[in-house]
Design a protein around this motif. Sequence first.
Motif, PDB file in Angstrom:
ATOM      1  N   THR A 214       0.864  -1.082  -0.020  1.00 56.08           N
ATOM      2  CA  THR A 214       0.128  -0.010   0.238  1.00 56.08           C
ATOM      3  C   THR A 214       0.828   1.438  -0.001  1.00 56.08           C
ATOM      4  OG1 THR A 214       0.032   0.099   2.381  1.00 56.08           O
ATOM      5  CG2 THR A 214      -1.663  -1.130   1.342  1.00 56.08           C
ATOM      6  N   ARG A 215       0.235   2.337  -0.348  1.00 56.42           N
ATOM      7  CA  ARG A 215       1.234   3.693  -0.290  1.00 56.42           C
ATOM      8  C   ARG A 215       0.117   4.740   0.366  1.00 56.42           C
ATOM      9  NH1 ARG A 215      -2.722   5.370  -3.021  1.00 56.42           N
ATOM     10  NH2 ARG A 215      -2.926   6.013  -5.121  1.00 56.42           N
ATOM     11  N   THR A 216       0.769   5.317   1.115  1.00 52.96           N
ATOM     12  CA  THR A 216       0.115   6.468   1.827  1.00 52.96           C
ATOM     13  C   THR A 216       0.748   7.978   1.473  1.00 52.96           C
ATOM     14  OG1 THR A 216      -0.051   5.222   3.787  1.00 52.96           O
ATOM     15  CG2 THR A 216      -0.500   7.576   4.128  1.00 52.96           C
ATOM     16  N   CYS A 217      -0.051   8.870   1.087  1.00 52.67           N
ATOM     17  CA  CYS A 217       0.368  10.218   0.368  1.00 52.67           C
ATOM     18  C   CYS A 217      -0.099  11.366   1.212  1.00 52.67           C
ATOM     19  CB  CYS A 217      -0.429  10.383  -0.922  1.00 52.67           C
ATOM     20  SG  CYS A 217      -0.222   9.109  -2.199  1.00 52.67           S
ATOM     21  N   ILE A 218       0.970  12.380   1.317  1.00 50.51           N
ATOM     22  CA  ILE A 218       0.905  13.478   2.277  1.00 50.51           C
ATOM     23  C   ILE A 218       1.148  14.601   1.315  1.00 50.51           C
ATOM     24  CG2 ILE A 218       1.590  14.649   4.239  1.00 50.51           C
ATOM     25  CD1 ILE A 218       2.802  11.860   5.262  1.00 50.51           C
ATOM     26  N   HIS A 219       0.095  15.245   0.836  1.00 46.67           N
ATOM     27  CA  HIS A 219       0.042  16.246  -0.115  1.00 46.67           C
ATOM     28  C   HIS A 219       0.205  17.662   0.245  1.00 46.67           C
ATOM     29  CE1 HIS A 219      -0.191  17.895  -4.248  1.00 46.67           C
ATOM     30  NE2 HIS A 219      -1.231  18.641  -3.869  1.00 46.67           N
ATOM     31  N   THR A 220       1.118  18.331  -0.350  1.00 46.91           N
ATOM     32  CA  THR A 220       1.287  19.861  -0.060  1.00 46.91           C
ATOM     33  C   THR A 220       0.837  20.581  -1.466  1.00 46.91           C
ATOM     34  OG1 THR A 220       2.898  19.774   1.332  1.00 46.91           O
ATOM     35  CG2 THR A 220       2.726  21.811   0.718  1.00 46.91           C
ATOM     36  N   PRO A 221      -0.388  21.160  -1.380  1.00 48.28           N
ATOM     37  CA  PRO A 221      -0.971  22.036  -2.438  1.00 48.28           C
ATOM     38  C   PRO A 221       0.186  23.245  -3.017  1.00 48.28           C
ATOM     39  CG  PRO A 221      -2.634  21.870  -1.006  1.00 48.28           C
ATOM     40  CD  PRO A 221      -1.348  21.471  -0.196  1.00 48.28           C
ATOM     41  N   GLY A 222       0.251  23.512  -4.502  1.00 48.68           N
ATOM     42  CA  GLY A 222       0.863  24.501  -4.855  1.00 48.68           C
ATOM     43  C   GLY A 222       0.162  25.667  -4.466  1.00 48.68           C
ATOM     44  N   TYR A 223       1.151  26.700  -4.314  1.00 49.07           N
ATOM     45  CA  TYR A 223       0.400  28.435  -3.935  1.00 49.07           C
ATOM     46  C   TYR A 223       1.375  29.207  -4.878  1.00 49.07           C
ATOM     47  CZ  TYR A 223      -1.146  32.195  -1.223  1.00 49.07           C
ATOM     48  OH  TYR A 223      -1.736  33.372  -0.960  1.00 49.07           O
ATOM     49  N   PRO A 224       0.636  30.201  -5.317  1.00 47.58           N
ATOM     50  CA  PRO A 224      -0.671  30.420  -5.232  1.00 47.58           C
ATOM     51  C   PRO A 224      -1.621  29.383  -6.167  1.00 47.58           C
ATOM     52  CG  PRO A 224       0.175  32.041  -6.634  1.00 47.58           C
ATOM     53  CD  PRO A 224       1.440  31.282  -6.086  1.00 47.58           C
ATOM     54  N   PRO A 225      -2.717  29.195  -5.831  1.00 48.16           N
ATOM     55  CA  PRO A 225      -3.406  28.154  -6.573  1.00 48.16           C
ATOM     56  C   PRO A 225      -3.786  28.727  -8.071  1.00 48.16           C
ATOM     57  CG  PRO A 225      -4.904  29.198  -5.015  1.00 48.16           C
ATOM     58  CD  PRO A 225      -3.724  29.638  -4.688  1.00 48.16           C
ATOM     59  N   MET A 226      -4.341  27.830  -9.008  1.00 51.38           N
ATOM     60  CA  MET A 226      -4.422  28.335 -10.419  1.00 51.38           C
ATOM     61  C   MET A 226      -5.937  28.965 -10.379  1.00 51.38           C
ATOM     62  SD  MET A 226      -4.190  26.430 -13.918  1.00 51.38           S
ATOM     63  CE  MET A 226      -4.010  27.383 -15.544  1.00 51.38           C
ATOM     64  N   ILE A 227      -6.041  29.955 -11.122  1.00 50.71           N
ATOM     65  CA  ILE A 227      -7.528  30.644 -11.399  1.00 50.71           C
ATOM     66  C   ILE A 227      -7.515  30.802 -12.618  1.00 50.71           C
ATOM     67  CG2 ILE A 227      -7.459  31.858  -8.973  1.00 50.71           C
ATOM     68  CD1 ILE A 227      -6.418  34.428 -10.493  1.00 50.71           C
TER      69      ILE A 227
END
Length: 367
Positions: free
Chosen positions: A117-130
Amino acid sequence: MSSSDSLPPLPENRTVLGVGSMGLDFLAAVSSYPKPDDKIRTTSLKVQGGGNASNALTCAARLGLSPRVISKVADDTQGKGILEELQADGVDTSFVAVAEDGNSPFTYIIVDNETNTRTCIHTPGYPPMIPDDLSPSSLSSALDGARLVYFDGRLQETALLVAQEATRRNIPILIEAERIREGLDDLLNLSEYAICSAKFPKAWTGAETFPSALVSMLLKLPKLKFAIVTLGEDGCIMIERSIEEAPQTEEMDVDSLFEALKQRKDDSITRPTYVSSPVTKLRANGIGTVCGRLFVGTAEKIPPSELVDTTGAGDSFIGAVIYAVCTNMPPEKMLPFAAQVAAACCRGLGARTSLPHRTDPLLAPFL
């Protein structure tokens, strides 16, 4: 004769557009998942590009298509690496917005060798796309000549802008429905093809079974030509809508039909295959009836010694379906082919390490 000479010809129009996530994956394989406050060592480590849309488009590129991507990164070291890796695989990144400040998206992935199995810990990009990140001229150029547009369900405001213009141009849309997200319903309503994770169909429709949930999706979304739910090592289930209904078409309970098809599967076959119904009026109790064919696809039975990591398996399945739609592959070929591509992906650490190319001998029987 070389292996490429024996392959079927690529379609004249190979251009596809994808809209969605891209990022960098930090993959740490461990012998078993750590307990709280543990200190453990990796058994292997890899840093490579990730993100659902980017992985699926990388897969499509290796299969011979010409993908373009709309997304956003920052002007940082990670962002540069993300774009360079995609470009090296033949993905056109000229429509990617690059923020001067901020951070590019990244994900820590713990790959548990004990449980696969795999566990994902995500950090979104900033600033977000608009939407303002995509100029009208860029939107027009990105869609010019596209055979298909694919959305992974993220960047919802920008995605809807692209989807509406694609619809205006009569460009078919394939949507990935991983989980219920804000704005996803708007994209689903415009889509011809839907590929769902195991979590989505029952949650979105309220149906109690996968086959009934797929019937419900086709009834709620009249543009859909097919809906697929992927089930990992248990394969997939698909309903393909039938446009023409013969007068004598039989009506059957979709859940009973599904159980009957499962009984027809030959569990001794290790490579991906399928079983299907004829065109049938598929009835889901309390939901309604849709005319179409029910397919049950199997996954490859990968030997434990060859199974490394399932990260990106669903993305590679989608990339293969994108290829199949663009080459007019019937479901009888598409489902085993996509399952084989996904199985190849599982043989390496990370989403892209073992993604096959079109000339891979592993794929020859499926093309």
